[in-house]
Structure formats: structure tokens, C-alpha cells
Design a protein around this motif. Structure first.
Motif, PDB file in Angstrom:
ATOM      1  N   ALA A  20     -59.865 -22.886  48.455  1.00  0.00           N
ATOM      2  CA  ALA A  20     -60.792 -21.772  48.635  1.00  0.00           C
ATOM      3  C   ALA A  20     -60.286 -20.837  49.721  1.00  0.00           C
ATOM      4  O   ALA A  20     -59.955 -21.265  50.820  1.00  0.00           O
ATOM      5  N   VAL A  21     -60.230 -19.553  49.383  1.00  0.00           N
ATOM      6  CA  VAL A  21     -59.750 -18.536  50.319  1.00  0.00           C
ATOM      7  C   VAL A  21     -60.845 -17.492  50.504  1.00  0.00           C
ATOM      8  O   VAL A  21     -61.324 -16.927  49.515  1.00  0.00           O
ATOM      9  N   PRO A  22     -61.273 -17.213  51.737  1.00  0.00           N
ATOM     10  CA  PRO A  22     -62.324 -16.201  51.938  1.00  0.00           C
ATOM     11  C   PRO A  22     -61.844 -14.817  51.551  1.00  0.00           C
ATOM     12  O   PRO A  22     -60.646 -14.522  51.581  1.00  0.00           O
ATOM     13  N   ALA A  23     -62.803 -13.958  51.186  1.00  0.00           N
ATOM     14  CA  ALA A  23     -62.459 -12.594  50.789  1.00  0.00           C
ATOM     15  C   ALA A  23     -62.111 -11.726  51.992  1.00  0.00           C
ATOM     16  O   ALA A  23     -61.322 -10.784  51.873  1.00  0.00           O
ATOM     17  N   VAL A  24     -62.705 -12.009  53.143  1.00  0.00           N
ATOM     18  CA  VAL A  24     -62.437 -11.237  54.365  1.00  0.00           C
ATOM     19  C   VAL A  24     -62.328 -12.209  55.522  1.00  0.00           C
ATOM     20  O   VAL A  24     -62.754 -13.365  55.447  1.00  0.00           O
ATOM     21  N   TRP A  25     -61.779 -11.711  56.629  1.00  0.00           N
ATOM     22  CA  TRP A  25     -61.682 -12.520  57.841  1.00  0.00           C
ATOM     23  C   TRP A  25     -63.026 -12.532  58.550  1.00  0.00           C
ATOM     24  O   TRP A  25     -63.674 -11.495  58.689  1.00  0.00           O
ATOM     25  N   SER A  26     -63.425 -13.703  59.010  1.00  0.00           N
ATOM     26  CA  SER A  26     -64.729 -13.822  59.665  1.00  0.00           C
ATOM     27  C   SER A  26     -64.701 -13.317  61.095  1.00  0.00           C
ATOM     28  O   SER A  26     -65.712 -12.858  61.628  1.00  0.00           O
ATOM     29  N   ALA A  27     -63.538 -13.398  61.741  1.00  0.00           N
ATOM     30  CA  ALA A  27     -63.422 -12.978  63.143  1.00  0.00           C
ATOM     31  C   ALA A  27     -62.836 -11.580  63.201  1.00  0.00           C
ATOM     32  O   ALA A  27     -61.644 -11.387  62.982  1.00  0.00           O
TER      33      ALA A  27
ATOM     34  N   LEU B 107     -54.627 -23.948  54.773  1.00  0.00           N
ATOM     35  CA  LEU B 107     -55.736 -24.046  55.729  1.00  0.00           C
ATOM     36  C   LEU B 107     -55.267 -23.716  57.143  1.00  0.00           C
ATOM     37  O   LEU B 107     -55.971 -23.042  57.904  1.00  0.00           O
ATOM     38  N   THR B 108     -54.079 -24.203  57.493  1.00  0.00           N
ATOM     39  CA  THR B 108     -53.537 -23.892  58.818  1.00  0.00           C
ATOM     40  C   THR B 108     -53.266 -22.404  58.958  1.00  0.00           C
ATOM     41  O   THR B 108     -53.513 -21.817  60.028  1.00  0.00           O
ATOM     42  N   ALA B 109     -52.780 -21.768  57.895  1.00  0.00           N
ATOM     43  CA  ALA B 109     -52.512 -20.333  57.935  1.00  0.00           C
ATOM     44  C   ALA B 109     -53.798 -19.547  58.177  1.00  0.00           C
ATOM     45  O   ALA B 109     -53.833 -18.615  58.990  1.00  0.00           O
ATOM     46  N   LEU B 110     -54.867 -19.923  57.475  1.00  0.00           N
ATOM     47  CA  LEU B 110     -56.152 -19.247  57.672  1.00  0.00           C
ATOM     48  C   LEU B 110     -56.658 -19.458  59.098  1.00  0.00           C
ATOM     49  O   LEU B 110     -57.169 -18.530  59.741  1.00  0.00           O
TER      50      LEU B 110
ATOM     51  N   ASN C   8     -57.986 -17.831  64.637  1.00  0.00           N
ATOM     52  CA  ASN C   8     -57.839 -18.132  66.064  1.00  0.00           C
ATOM     53  C   ASN C   8     -57.242 -16.950  66.819  1.00  0.00           C
ATOM     54  O   ASN C   8     -57.674 -16.620  67.936  1.00  0.00           O
ATOM     55  N   ALA C   9     -56.233 -16.320  66.221  1.00  0.00           N
ATOM     56  CA  ALA C   9     -55.596 -15.177  66.884  1.00  0.00           C
ATOM     57  C   ALA C   9     -56.578 -14.019  67.037  1.00  0.00           C
ATOM     58  O   ALA C   9     -56.607 -13.347  68.077  1.00  0.00           O
ATOM     59  N   LEU C  10     -57.398 -13.790  66.029  1.00  0.00           N
ATOM     60  CA  LEU C  10     -58.384 -12.701  66.102  1.00  0.00           C
ATOM     61  C   LEU C  10     -59.426 -12.976  67.178  1.00  0.00           C
ATOM     62  O   LEU C  10     -59.799 -12.083  67.952  1.00  0.00           O
ATOM     63  N   VAL C  11     -59.895 -14.223  67.239  1.00  0.00           N
ATOM     64  CA  VAL C  11     -60.896 -14.582  68.248  1.00  0.00           C
ATOM     65  C   VAL C  11     -60.318 -14.447  69.652  1.00  0.00           C
ATOM     66  O   VAL C  11     -60.961 -13.897  70.560  1.00  0.00           O
ATOM     67  N   SER C  12     -59.107 -14.948  69.843  1.00  0.00           N
ATOM     68  CA  SER C  12     -58.475 -14.857  71.165  1.00  0.00           C
ATOM     69  C   SER C  12     -58.252 -13.414  71.576  1.00  0.00           C
ATOM     70  O   SER C  12     -58.491 -13.037  72.735  1.00  0.00           O
ATOM     71  N   LEU C  13     -57.815 -12.597  70.646  1.00  0.00           N
ATOM     72  CA  LEU C  13     -57.561 -11.194  70.954  1.00  0.00           C
ATOM     73  C   LEU C  13     -58.852 -10.479  71.346  1.00  0.00           C
ATOM     74  O   LEU C  13     -58.885  -9.742  72.340  1.00  0.00           O
TER      75      LEU C  13
END
Length: 450
Positions: free
Chosen positions: A21-28, A361-364, A369-374
Motif C-alpha cells: 500500500a502506497v499513500p497518494a500524498v505525503w502526510s508530513a 516501507l523504508t523508502a516511505l 522522517n525527512a519532512l518532519v525533521s525539516l
């Protein structure tokens, strides 16, 4: 094939391939990113940081780093293996010549032979073709692995470079604060000589200055280690970049906002996901190869040559010999080895499928994680910048009021400590924001051309 609709599915048409399962958009989300617009090209994302030295270091690392060269050799090996497997689909032809002298019952004779031998194994059940398909998939996986090494290397060089520039800024802050504290110490010594203060105040000023001075050797050591790391990453001996990186420079920051691709497109861009896909393809082909080995194999062979008792007679028409052979080999009893080999390759296929799911899953997770940290570090930097401005004003006012004898020295010490702490935090967080951008570029699969 990646498809997104609400919560999309990452699944090739073959049922043997896993569905993730791949989300349609990024949550963060992030203030530095935008979704829905045309995705920013990240093939050479380091140029977005607008730092000529960094660009040179990354390009040199991609050429000379030992990990890249190892991955390039692995790719050459995989491509050569494709040629080895493909050769099994073609006939093989050989030439031979011999001369024999024999003696029996006091009779001596000579025999001379020369000719060509040919053989071919028709790939009726696809065993050889499956082996070729597996090798081709391995080669594509090796190519993607090389790209993954390049992506990781470019990010590692950039993070180390950002760390180096951050350390330079922190070292400059420590030296500036040390100079200010030494001026304060001089003032306290003058006031002590004039009988306007006590030795306690002077010793407190000296202790504060020495504590700040003690930070400088540690920062200088970390700075040298960062230079050594960058030298090794670029394929050079430690110390080779000391002259190049001696001058201080600001921490590089991206020059433009980043438009994110949707998750499914990001997964297509990531080389580690592509490598995992190809490993599944190779495992599928090897299952087919093991299954085909259970069926009969056919071979055709023939020879055309000359045989005579003397060398001169080899040119005569009567010396020509020829033969044609057809054979079939049918496995009857092998103790179940052929079926067991199919199970072995099926288990390997399942491992590849699970590894693929883990990679996706790791790629997602990497991107989220990068978006949240940024986002968090950008907000933190904004607050710290305001705090540093206030601390700078407070330290200046405290210095002036102490010189006028309006406040005690404890207030000066507190404002100086606060100023040093906030300025260092600003420098650390500025570097963290830049490193967050680099990690985001890496998570999005930037750093290679698809």
C-alpha cells in the motif's frame, strides 16, 4: 507498476510480485516543499545549494570513491555473466587435429586426423532462457545498486561538508565570545585595581573566559576530522583537502523551494526500490529455470573431418569423415533433488518479495522522517534566531550597565552565557536544516539519472 488512488497499491501485474500500500500524498508537509506541482528534478540536487566547493567535492567523490568503483566492477561482472548465460543458446563449434603412430606385431602405422565438431542443445523447456533472464535481472539490479551507492555517497559528502561549515561557524562564535569575555575580564581587573569590585568578581570573569576557551580545541579537532572524512570520501588521503577547506564559509542552504513528487513516483525514482524489483525478477526466472531442469533435455551434435594414414592422403576425397548425433536425457530418479531445487528457488523468491516490501516501507519512512525533521528544524531555527537577537542586545546592555556600576557582575555572566548558548544553537540548527534538505533529497532518490 505503481498506481495511486486514495491509498494506492504498488504491484506488478504478476501475482508473484508483492503488493504494498502506497499513500497518494505525503502526510508530513513542510514550508520548504509543495505537493501537486511538477516535481523538482533532483538528478544533481547538490547544485541547489549553490556552493561551488560542495559541487566539486561531490563530483570528485562520484568519480573516485572506492565504494563507487567497487559497485562499477560488480556491474561489469553482472553484465559479463549475461554474456556467459546467453552463450548457452547458441551452437558451439570446435576444431581438432591429431597425429598417432602405433606399432603392433612388428607393424608400424600412422594415423592423421583433422576436423570440426559442433553441438547444440535446443532450449525446448526454457531452462537456458530462464538463466539468461535471471542474469539480465541481476545486471539491472547491479546497475540500480550502483545508482544507490552514488545517491548515498553524494548525500554523505554533502552532510559532512555542511557539518564542516557548521563547525567553522561555531568556532567563530566561540572565538568572538571569548574575545568579549576577555574584554569583560579586563574591565573587572581595572575595577579591582580601583577598589570598585572584589577579587570574586574577577575570578568569576576569568572562569567564564577559560570555559569558553576550552571549547575551541574540541571544535578545532572536530573540524580537522570533518576535513579528513571529506578527503577519504573523495578518494584522497586524509589532509589532502586542508588547504581547500581552510577558509571559513557559510553553511550552504537551498536556493529555491522544492516541489515533491507523489509517493508512487518517488518510489520509481529510488534506486534501492528498483534494485529490489530486479531481484524479484531474477528470483522468478530462477524458479522457472529450476522447474525446467526437471524435464528432458535434447542435444544435437555432429562432426566433419579428414582421416588418413599419411599427411598427403588427407587432401583426398576418400579421407572425409562425418557423423551426426541426436540425444535426449530424461531425469528419472534423482532422490527428489530437482523438486527440492524448485523449493529452494521458491524460498529465495519469497525472501526477495519480503525484502522488496521492506525496501518500499523504508523508502516511505525515509521521506516522511525527512519532512518532519525539516519542518521542525525550520521552526526551531526561527525561534532561536529571535532568541539570539534578544540575547545579543541583553549582553550589550549588561556590559554597558556594569561598566557604569549600575548592576552586579552576575547579570553580565548570565547574559554572556545565554548569548554563547543561543548563538551556538543557531549555528547547530542552521546546519541541521541544511542537512535535513540533503536527507530529503536522498530519500526522494535524488543524485542519479533515471
Amino acid at each position: 507498476m505503481l498506481v495511486t488512488a486514495g491509498c494506492a497499491s504498488l504491484a506488478p501485474t504478476d501475482d508473484a510480485w508483492p503488493k504494498v500500500a502506497v499513500p497518494a500524498v505525503w502526510s508530513a508537509g513542510s514550508n520548504a516543499t509543495a505537493q501537486g506541482a511538477a516535481a523538482t528534478s533532483l538528478a544533481q540536487w547538490w547544485q541547489r545549494l549553490d556552493d561551488a566547493v560542495l559541487t566539486t567535492l561531490v563530483e570528485q567523490a562520484l568519480r573516485a570513491n572506492t565504494s563507487v568503483r567497487t559497485a562499477q566492477a560488480a556491474l561489469q561482472q553482472a553484465r559479463a555473466q549475461v554474456d556467459v548465460q546467453s552463450a548457452g543458446l547458441l551452437p558451439s563449434v570446435g576444431a581438432s587435429a591429431s597425429a598417432q603412430r602405433s606399432r603392433a606385431n612388428n607393424n608400424t602405422g600412422n594415423t592423421f586426423q583433422a576436423g570440426f565438431d559442433a553441438s547444440w542443445e535446443p532450449d525446448v523447456f526454457g531452462r537456458v532462457r530462464s538463466g539468461v533472464s535471471a542474469s539480465e535481472a541481476d545486471a539491472r539490479a547491479a546497475e540500480a545498486s550502483l545508482a544507490d551507492v552514488q545517491v548515498s555517497l553524494a548525500a554523505e559528502v554533502a552532510v559532512n561538508y555542511i557539518e564542516l561549515r557548521g563547525l567553522q561557524q561555531r568556532l567563530a562564535i566561540a572565538r568572538s565570545n571569548l574575545a568579549s569575555q576577555q574584554e569583560t575580564l579586563q574591565i573587572t581587573q581595572w575595577r579591582l585595581q580601583a577598589g570598585l569590585t572584589t577579587s570574586l568578581v574577577t575570578e568569576q570573569a576569568r572562569a567564564a573566559a577559560e570555559q569558553t576557551a576550552a571549547q575551541i580545541p574540541s571544535l578545532e579537532a572536530s573540524l580537522a576530522q570533518s576535513r579528513y572524512s571529506l578527503a577519504v570520501l573523495t578518494g584522497q588521503v586524509p589532509g589532502a583537502l586542508d588547504a581547500t577547506l581552510a577558509a571559513s564559509a557559510p553553511v550552504p542552504q537551498p536556493t529555491a523551494e522544492l516541489a515533491l513528487a507523489i509517493p508512487a513516483e518517488t518510489l520509481r525514482q529510488r534506486p534501492d526500490v528498483r534494485a529490489a524489483e530486479q531481484r524479484i525478477a531474477a528470483a522468478l526466472a530462477r524458479v522457472s529455470q529450476a522447474d525446467a531442469a526437471r524435464y528432458p533435455s535434447f542435444s544435437l551434435g555432429g562432426s566433419l573431418g579428414l582421416r588418413a594414414l599419411t599427411l598427403g592422403a588427407l587432401s583426398g576425397g576418400s579421407a572425409v569423415t562425418s557423423a551426426l548425433l541426436g540425444s535426449v536425457s530424461i531425469p528419472l530418479l534423482d532422490g527428489g533433488a530437482a523438486r527440492a531445487q524448485v523449493r529452494v528457488q521458491s524460498a529465495a523468491l519469497e525472501q526477495a518479495r519480503v525484502a522488496y516490501e521492506a525496501t518500499v516501507l523504508t523508502a516511505l519512512q525515509d521521506v516522511e522522517n525527512a519532512l518532519v525533521s525539516l519542518r521542525g528544524d525550520r521552526e526551531k531555527l526561527e525561534r532561536l534566531t529571535a532568541a539570539a537577537d534578544a540575547a545579543r542586545n541583553a549582553a550589550l546592555l549588561a556590559q554597558q550597565r556594569y561598566s557604569s556600576g549600575l548592576i552586579d557582575f552576575q547579570a553580565v555572566l548570565e547574559t554572556q552565557r545565554t548569548l554563547l548558548s543561543t548563538q551556538e544553537s543557531v549555528a547547530i540548527t542552521t546546519a541541521a536544516v541544511a542537512a535535513d534538505h540533503v536527507r530529503l533529497y536522498k530519500a526522494l532518490g535524488g543524485g542519479w539519472k533515471t
